[in-house]
Design a protein around this motif. Structure first.
Motif, PDB file in Angstrom:
ATOM      1  N   GLY A  35      -3.732  27.882 -61.998  1.00 17.79           N
ATOM      2  CA  GLY A  35      -4.248  29.114 -62.587  1.00 17.79           C
ATOM      3  C   GLY A  35      -3.225  29.731 -63.514  1.00 17.79           C
ATOM      4  O   GLY A  35      -2.027  29.446 -63.412  1.00 17.79           O
ATOM      5  N   PRO A  36      -3.685  30.580 -64.442  1.00 19.91           N
ATOM      6  CA  PRO A  36      -2.743  31.231 -65.362  1.00 19.91           C
ATOM      7  C   PRO A  36      -1.833  32.200 -64.623  1.00 19.91           C
ATOM      8  O   PRO A  36      -2.105  32.585 -63.475  1.00 19.91           O
ATOM      9  CB  PRO A  36      -3.666  31.962 -66.338  1.00 19.91           C
ATOM     10  CG  PRO A  36      -4.936  32.180 -65.585  1.00 19.91           C
ATOM     11  CD  PRO A  36      -5.081  31.010 -64.670  1.00 19.91           C
ATOM     12  N   ASN A  37      -0.751  32.590 -65.257  1.00 20.47           N
ATOM     13  CA  ASN A  37       0.151  33.576 -64.665  1.00 20.47           C
ATOM     14  C   ASN A  37      -0.619  34.869 -64.387  1.00 20.47           C
ATOM     15  O   ASN A  37      -1.411  35.320 -65.211  1.00 20.47           O
ATOM     16  CB  ASN A  37       1.328  33.864 -65.601  1.00 20.47           C
ATOM     17  CG  ASN A  37       2.281  32.683 -65.696  1.00 20.47           C
ATOM     18  OD1 ASN A  37       2.492  31.965 -64.726  1.00 20.47           O
ATOM     19  ND2 ASN A  37       2.846  32.463 -66.866  1.00 20.47           N
ATOM     20  N   LYS A  41      -1.985  33.514 -57.540  1.00 19.31           N
ATOM     21  CA  LYS A  41      -1.508  32.336 -56.813  1.00 19.31           C
ATOM     22  C   LYS A  41      -0.422  32.701 -55.796  1.00 19.31           C
ATOM     23  O   LYS A  41      -0.463  32.264 -54.647  1.00 19.31           O
ATOM     24  CB  LYS A  41      -0.980  31.275 -57.787  1.00 19.31           C
ATOM     25  CG  LYS A  41      -1.992  30.790 -58.805  1.00 19.31           C
ATOM     26  CD  LYS A  41      -1.473  29.608 -59.608  1.00 19.31           C
ATOM     27  CE  LYS A  41      -0.216  29.900 -60.396  1.00 19.31           C
ATOM     28  NZ  LYS A  41      -0.416  30.918 -61.462  1.00 19.31           N
ATOM     29  N   GLU A 156       5.281  27.198 -57.794  1.00 25.72           N
ATOM     30  CA  GLU A 156       5.871  26.771 -59.067  1.00 25.72           C
ATOM     31  C   GLU A 156       7.157  25.961 -58.832  1.00 25.72           C
ATOM     32  O   GLU A 156       8.233  26.306 -59.340  1.00 25.72           O
ATOM     33  CB  GLU A 156       6.160  27.983 -59.963  1.00 25.72           C
ATOM     34  CG  GLU A 156       4.934  28.817 -60.309  1.00 25.72           C
ATOM     35  CD  GLU A 156       4.112  28.251 -61.459  1.00 25.72           C
ATOM     36  OE1 GLU A 156       4.512  27.217 -62.030  1.00 25.72           O
ATOM     37  OE2 GLU A 156       3.069  28.843 -61.779  1.00 25.72           O
ATOM     38  N   SER A 186       1.674  25.386 -56.328  1.00 29.06           N
ATOM     39  CA  SER A 186       1.023  26.166 -57.379  1.00 29.06           C
ATOM     40  C   SER A 186       1.641  25.836 -58.721  1.00 29.06           C
ATOM     41  O   SER A 186       2.822  25.466 -58.822  1.00 29.06           O
ATOM     42  CB  SER A 186       1.152  27.665 -57.099  1.00 29.06           C
ATOM     43  OG  SER A 186       2.477  28.107 -57.352  1.00 29.06           O
ATOM     44  N   SER A 187       0.835  25.978 -59.772  1.00 23.38           N
ATOM     45  CA  SER A 187       1.325  25.746 -61.128  1.00 23.38           C
ATOM     46  C   SER A 187       0.363  26.389 -62.117  1.00 23.38           C
ATOM     47  O   SER A 187      -0.828  26.522 -61.847  1.00 23.38           O
ATOM     48  CB  SER A 187       1.431  24.241 -61.419  1.00 23.38           C
ATOM     49  OG  SER A 187       1.846  24.020 -62.759  1.00 23.38           O
ATOM     50  N   HIS A 188       0.896  26.797 -63.278  1.00 25.26           N
ATOM     51  CA  HIS A 188       0.040  27.250 -64.365  1.00 25.26           C
ATOM     52  C   HIS A 188      -0.032  26.197 -65.458  1.00 25.26           C
ATOM     53  O   HIS A 188      -0.609  26.431 -66.518  1.00 25.26           O
ATOM     54  CB  HIS A 188       0.572  28.570 -64.951  1.00 25.26           C
ATOM     55  CG  HIS A 188       1.932  28.454 -65.582  1.00 25.26           C
ATOM     56  ND1 HIS A 188       3.083  28.431 -64.846  1.00 25.26           N
ATOM     57  CD2 HIS A 188       2.304  28.330 -66.876  1.00 25.26           C
ATOM     58  CE1 HIS A 188       4.130  28.311 -65.659  1.00 25.26           C
ATOM     59  NE2 HIS A 188       3.677  28.248 -66.906  1.00 25.26           N
ATOM     60  N   GLU A 294      -5.707  30.965 -70.376  1.00 18.01           N
ATOM     61  CA  GLU A 294      -6.607  31.969 -69.822  1.00 18.01           C
ATOM     62  C   GLU A 294      -8.051  31.697 -70.223  1.00 18.01           C
ATOM     63  O   GLU A 294      -8.962  31.827 -69.403  1.00 18.01           O
ATOM     64  CB  GLU A 294      -6.187  33.369 -70.276  1.00 18.01           C
ATOM     65  CG  GLU A 294      -4.954  33.925 -69.568  1.00 18.01           C
ATOM     66  CD  GLU A 294      -3.655  33.284 -70.028  1.00 18.01           C
ATOM     67  OE1 GLU A 294      -2.638  33.471 -69.349  1.00 18.01           O
ATOM     68  OE2 GLU A 294      -3.646  32.559 -71.037  1.00 18.01           O
TER      69      GLU A 294
END
Length: 303
Positions: A35-37, A41, A156, A186-188, A294
């Motif tokens: 998901g985006p920052n 998350k 991250e 987790s990661s963006h 996004e």
């Protein structure tokens, strides 16, 4: 077999909803939380780890609540996004302290094993303050693995790692998942999840937008409608030709040029040069208008 379950989980801070009605089940293997920052998350991971209480819903590990239940930490390891490492300690001292806090029967042996797993043996007696960010990340992963947890949560984890360190960390997560452990990171960054995980949970604005096989979700992202801004030597003639193209859903013409809505990114970008060449039109400017992370993730909420 370790299983982490979230049932209708929400978390809010005053009037701000950080996580909204998330339900998911995590079992053995590697799962990516994508998901985006600012999507929620970290809040979600902290509830999974028992650091935060859900405002509504329940988080359980093998049927036991993670909130206010220290016993779950025998089976759970966490690598948070924020670095909480004392720079005056060596990596060996840092990981050994974690082993002793877990009251392991042979903390020295457990420390050596964990440090070897993250390939820090040669630098383990240097102070962490002299480490690069990627090395500090590996020391923190070693501390989270020292008690051989069945569930590993990483927020991250690839931040600051060079390409070699990233590849090693990806291989390590793969091997832990293949050994039957439950791994969530987790990661963006889409490519990180693609390389490590076959299963993905996509979170957007605190909501679970998509869940399941990565390839299926990646296809949704690729096939979503795309908006392009096009400038050419003859925008009107180009618009007439484009409207008949199967990959084009719509064309808008104004004084500044063309806005093209395409249903298939690949088909449109292949068709445009051919159409322009056949029509004797030169394309001066082609820019995707909605290619931010996004916008990609937001599309999944509506898909």
């Amino acid at each position: 077999m370790t299983e982490l379950q979230l049932a209708g989980v929400s978390r809010w801070y005053g009037n701000v909803v950080a996580v909204n009605d998330v339900t998911m089940t995590l079992g053995p293997g590697v799962t990516g939380l994508l998901g985006p920052n600012g999507a929620g998350k970290t809040t979600l991971l902290h509830m999974m780890a028992g650091f935060l209480a859900p405002s509504r819903g329940a988080v359980t590990l093998d049927g036991e609540p993670t909130w206010r239940n220290p016993a779950v930490y025998r089976r759970l390891g966490l690598v948070s996004e924020r670095e909480a490492v004392h720079s005056f300690l060596t990596a060996h001292e840092f990981v050994l302290a974690s082993a002793k806090l877990h009251k392991l029967p042979d903390p020295e042996a457990a420390t050596r094993r964990a440090i070897d797993l993250v390939e820090l043996a040669d630098a383990q007696h240097r102070r962490i303050g002299t480490y690069s960010k990627g090395m500090r990340q590996r020391a923190r992963v070693a501390a989270a693995l020292v008690h051989d947890p069945q569930l590993l949560l990483l927020d991250e984890p690839f931040n600051g790692m060079d390409p070699r360190q990233r590849l090693h960390m990806m291989d390590l997560l793969h091997s832990l998942g293949d050994a039957g452990r439950t791994i969530l990171f987790s990661s963006h960054i889409l490519e990180e999840v693609e390389q490590v995980s076959g299963t993905v949970q996509v979170i957007v604005a605190g909501r679970l937008a998509a869940s399941g096989d990565f390839r299926t979700i990646r296809r949704l992202m690729t096939n979503r409608p795309h908006v392009f801004v096009v400038r050419s030597t003859d925008d009107r003639a180009l618009a007439v030709r484009l409207i008949g193209e199967a990959s084009v859903n719509g064309v808008e013409l104004d004084a500044t040029g063309l806005t093209v809505r395409a249903g298939d990114y690949g088909a449109f970008t292949r068709a445009l040069p051919r159409i322009a060449l056949d029509s004797g039109i030169r394309v001066r400017h082609l820019l995707p208008e909605d290619e931010s992370l996004e916008s990609v993730f937001s599309y999944l909420v509506e898909a």
